[in-house]
Design an enzyme around this catalytic site. Sequence first.
Site, PDB file in Angstrom:
ATOM      1  N   SER A  93      -3.408   2.256   0.737  1.00 39.74           N
ATOM      2  CA  SER A  93      -4.764   2.634   0.674  1.00 39.74           C
ATOM      3  C   SER A  93      -5.236   3.728   0.991  1.00 39.74           C
ATOM      4  CB  SER A  93      -4.704   0.811   1.691  1.00 39.74           C
ATOM      5  OG  SER A  93      -4.075   1.795   3.049  1.00 39.74           O
TER       6      SER A  93
ATOM      7  N   GLU B  89     -13.206  -1.925  -0.493  1.00 38.80           N
ATOM      8  CA  GLU B  89     -12.509  -2.428  -0.762  1.00 38.80           C
ATOM      9  C   GLU B  89     -11.751  -3.696  -0.630  1.00 38.80           C
ATOM     10  OE1 GLU B  89      -8.169  -0.397  -1.190  1.00 38.80           O
ATOM     11  OE2 GLU B  89      -7.975  -1.038  -3.617  1.00 38.80           O
TER      12      GLU B  89
ATOM     13  N   LYS C  27      10.589   4.262  -0.682  1.00 38.11           N
ATOM     14  CA  LYS C  27       9.805   3.403   0.479  1.00 38.11           C
ATOM     15  C   LYS C  27       9.091   2.730  -0.157  1.00 38.11           C
ATOM     16  CE  LYS C  27       7.709   1.993   3.040  1.00 38.11           C
ATOM     17  NZ  LYS C  27       7.280   1.174   3.277  1.00 38.11           N
TER      18      LYS C  27
ATOM     19  N   CYS D 259      -4.908  -2.079  -8.634  1.00 35.27           N
ATOM     20  CA  CYS D 259      -6.094  -0.381  -8.677  1.00 35.27           C
ATOM     21  C   CYS D 259      -6.832  -0.382  -9.098  1.00 35.27           C
ATOM     22  CB  CYS D 259      -5.505   0.571  -7.633  1.00 35.27           C
ATOM     23  SG  CYS D 259      -4.716   1.168  -9.289  1.00 35.27           S
TER      24      CYS D 259
HETATM   25  P1  NAD Z   1      -0.516   0.703   2.648  1.00 35.21           P
HETATM   26  O1  NAD Z   1      -1.693   1.747   2.169  1.00 35.21           O
HETATM   27  O2  NAD Z   1      -0.849  -1.086   3.999  1.00 35.21           O
HETATM   28  O3  NAD Z   1       0.762   0.017   2.410  1.00 35.21           O
HETATM   29  C1  NAD Z   1       1.561   1.041   1.138  1.00 35.21           C
HETATM   30  C2  NAD Z   1       3.029   1.785   2.095  1.00 35.21           C
HETATM   31  O4  NAD Z   1       2.330   2.720   3.002  1.00 35.21           O
HETATM   32  C3  NAD Z   1       3.739   0.362   2.078  1.00 35.21           C
HETATM   33  O5  NAD Z   1       5.234   1.602   1.197  1.00 35.21           O
HETATM   34  C4  NAD Z   1       3.696   0.543   3.502  1.00 35.21           C
HETATM   35  O6  NAD Z   1       4.398   0.424   4.093  1.00 35.21           O
HETATM   36  C5  NAD Z   1       3.139   2.381   3.628  1.00 35.21           C
HETATM   37  N1  NAD Z   1       2.290   1.880   4.883  1.00 35.21           N
HETATM   38  C6  NAD Z   1       1.695   1.062   5.577  1.00 35.21           C
HETATM   39  N2  NAD Z   1       0.759   1.119   6.755  1.00 35.21           N
HETATM   40  C7  NAD Z   1       1.107   2.097   7.173  1.00 35.21           C
HETATM   41  C8  NAD Z   1       1.610   3.442   8.168  1.00 35.21           C
HETATM   42  N3  NAD Z   1      -0.343   2.330   9.136  1.00 35.21           N
HETATM   43  N4  NAD Z   1       1.456   4.503   7.795  1.00 35.21           N
HETATM   44  C9  NAD Z   1       2.353   5.085   7.240  1.00 35.21           C
HETATM   45  N5  NAD Z   1       2.463   4.326   6.165  1.00 35.21           N
HETATM   46  C10 NAD Z   1       2.021   2.800   6.204  1.00 35.21           C
HETATM   47  O7  NAD Z   1      -1.017  -0.432   0.485  1.00 35.21           O
HETATM   48  P2  NAD Z   1      -1.032  -1.939   0.426  1.00 35.21           P
HETATM   49  O8  NAD Z   1      -1.950  -2.760   0.972  1.00 35.21           O
HETATM   50  O9  NAD Z   1       0.559  -1.779   0.178  1.00 35.21           O
HETATM   51  O10 NAD Z   1      -1.487  -1.452  -1.613  1.00 35.21           O
HETATM   52  C11 NAD Z   1      -2.267  -2.441  -1.972  1.00 35.21           C
HETATM   53  C12 NAD Z   1      -3.095  -0.911  -1.871  1.00 35.21           C
HETATM   54  O11 NAD Z   1      -2.748   0.060  -2.534  1.00 35.21           O
HETATM   55  C13 NAD Z   1      -5.041  -0.957  -2.162  1.00 35.21           C
HETATM   56  O12 NAD Z   1      -6.292   0.252  -0.827  1.00 35.21           O
HETATM   57  C14 NAD Z   1      -4.787   0.034  -3.374  1.00 35.21           C
HETATM   58  O13 NAD Z   1      -6.446   0.362  -4.299  1.00 35.21           O
HETATM   59  C15 NAD Z   1      -3.963   0.821  -3.299  1.00 35.21           C
HETATM   60  N6  NAD Z   1      -3.346   1.055  -4.895  1.00 35.21           N
HETATM   61  C16 NAD Z   1      -4.309   2.139  -5.374  1.00 35.21           C
HETATM   62  C17 NAD Z   1      -3.476   2.607  -6.358  1.00 35.21           C
HETATM   63  C18 NAD Z   1      -3.886   3.734  -7.020  1.00 35.21           C
HETATM   64  O14 NAD Z   1      -2.791   4.427  -8.297  1.00 35.21           O
HETATM   65  N7  NAD Z   1      -4.814   4.568  -6.818  1.00 35.21           N
HETATM   66  C19 NAD Z   1      -2.479   1.247  -7.204  1.00 35.21           C
HETATM   67  C20 NAD Z   1      -1.776   0.771  -7.078  1.00 35.21           C
HETATM   68  C21 NAD Z   1      -1.704   0.271  -5.112  1.00 35.21           C
END
Ligand code: NAD
Length: 506
Positions: free
Chosen positions: A235, A390, A182, A290
């Site tokens: 996140s 963040e 997904k 990240c």
């Molecule tokens: P996000 O949390 O908004 O989305 C991540 C995934 O979750 C997406 O596929 C999204 O569709 C889904 N999602 C969003 N809201 C949701 C909800 N309420 N319920 C269920 N699923 C939901 O993150 P983003 O903005 O796409 O990416 C950036 C974030 O990812 C930053 O916080 C970054 O630090 C983190 N990140 C972490 C790593 C790591 O290795 N720790 C790597 C890359 C990115």
Amino acid sequence: MMLSTPPDVPATIPHWIDGRAHPGAAARTGDVTNPATGRVTGQVVFADADDIAAAVASAKAASETWAATSVSARTQVVFRFRELLNERKEELAAIITAEHGKVHSDAVGEVSRGQEVVEFACGIPHLLKGSNSPQVSTGVDVHSIRQPLGVVGVISPFNFPAMVPMWFFPIAIAAGNAVVLKPSEKDPSASIWMARLWQEAGLPDGVFTVLQGDKVAVDGLLDHPDVASISFVGSTPIAEYVYERASRAGKRVQALGGAKNHMVVLPDADLDLAADAAVSAGYGSAGERCMAISVVVAVGGVGDALVERIAERTATLRIGDGTRGTDMGPLVTSAHRDKVASYVDAGEAAGATVVVDGRKVDADGEQDGFWLGPTLFDHVEPSMSVYTDEIFGPVLCVVRAETYAEALDLVNANRYGNGTAIFTSNGGAARAFEQDVQVGMIGVNVPIPVPMAYYSFGGWKSSLFGDTHAHGVEGVHFFTRGKVVTTRWPDPGTVGGLELAFPKNH
Ligand code: NAD
């Protein structure tokens, strides 16, 4: 270098189910934009309950045949995927730039780092080898085997639409699982391109599925009884939610969350090297990584000299459309750009010194692009929101510390523990930092210490929920279940006998 927009990004971005593009119910869709122009370039379909059921059913049927396919045959498919990816990575990079906004060289770098995991997965015959202990008791041998889980779910963020899925799916597939990915709804086309590549590489239909969508698709995977595991990256609040919900449903879960990475600069550091590193790791990919450096901790009076060097270098960066050979592209959406800009406003209002102001950017690109230039704050205090939150944008904060101990305490008090770096010429200080810091990935004079594919990637504290990091040997363990077999083959002619006591070795 000018690169044309990829010709095959479809106006409607579908699911990929059972080896073909699948429109799904498409009762709900989401806009996909080119961040460098601000224009909507596609509509991604959002899965409903029927789409989720169809995706998982197809994956489940495929997983059974795939698990029974020989390790050699599976490895050959993974190897062909690696060859095709290597030949055509420019195509995938162009798709990433068109939907994410990162500059082309950065997009190629992302694909190359993902490819390293594919290369690691080509070694799956060795990685799946069990142990064998002959004659543990008289006439008794023991060996261990590892078997695939079945259908595994991967949920990925917008910031690495190719590399983050590739942290997981090459190993999962090589180990004999079927994957339902997904992707982020913000840049979903890379996943469809990768699905087509798997098909070209000879992967049977259903072993790699793409389910597009939002929370409905995510929740559907978290709750589905036929999905054995969840690998999530995003996140921290969503990672925590995913971890709890999927664990409650009895699944194996690894949920990687957000970050606030500190770079500690000691007085004996090479300040030019440190300034280069801070700018590259702070503003690369517009800070949407990240492992980006978001806080520089200047120790023992190096603050002024360091800030001056960082500001000089920041002034040389070319901001603009990532197809035009620029250094830094736009932010992913206008909403995200506005959110990051609001943090810059808040930092200024809280009394931090704005040394470089990204709100006044002159970008080489269309005026409706989601532009925000690099911003440098000095004299940031740990109570300010630019420090605590963040931001996930091109905002670098300099905090000053009197001593190494004060700097270490600051890093360890932070709720996140993804990556960190120390810049020093003192091996003893670097070694102490490596031992004492409460962070999962550490760089010594290296600002973005992303581990190679054969090590595992993951943070501590609120940067990871679950106990297994991504890829490397931990990835192989995550996507397989172990069995231990104890065998007795009596010599021909020997006889058994009753023995009701608990078995002991002799
Ligand atoms: P996000 O949390 O908004 O989305 C991540 C995934 O979750 C997406 O596929 C999204 O569709 C889904 N999602 C969003 N809201 C949701 C909800 N309420 N319920 C269920 N699923 C939901 O993150 P983003 O903005 O796409 O990416 C950036 C974030 O990812 C930053 O916080 C970054 O630090 C983190 N990140 C972490 C790593 C790591 O290795 N720790 C790597 C890359 C990115």
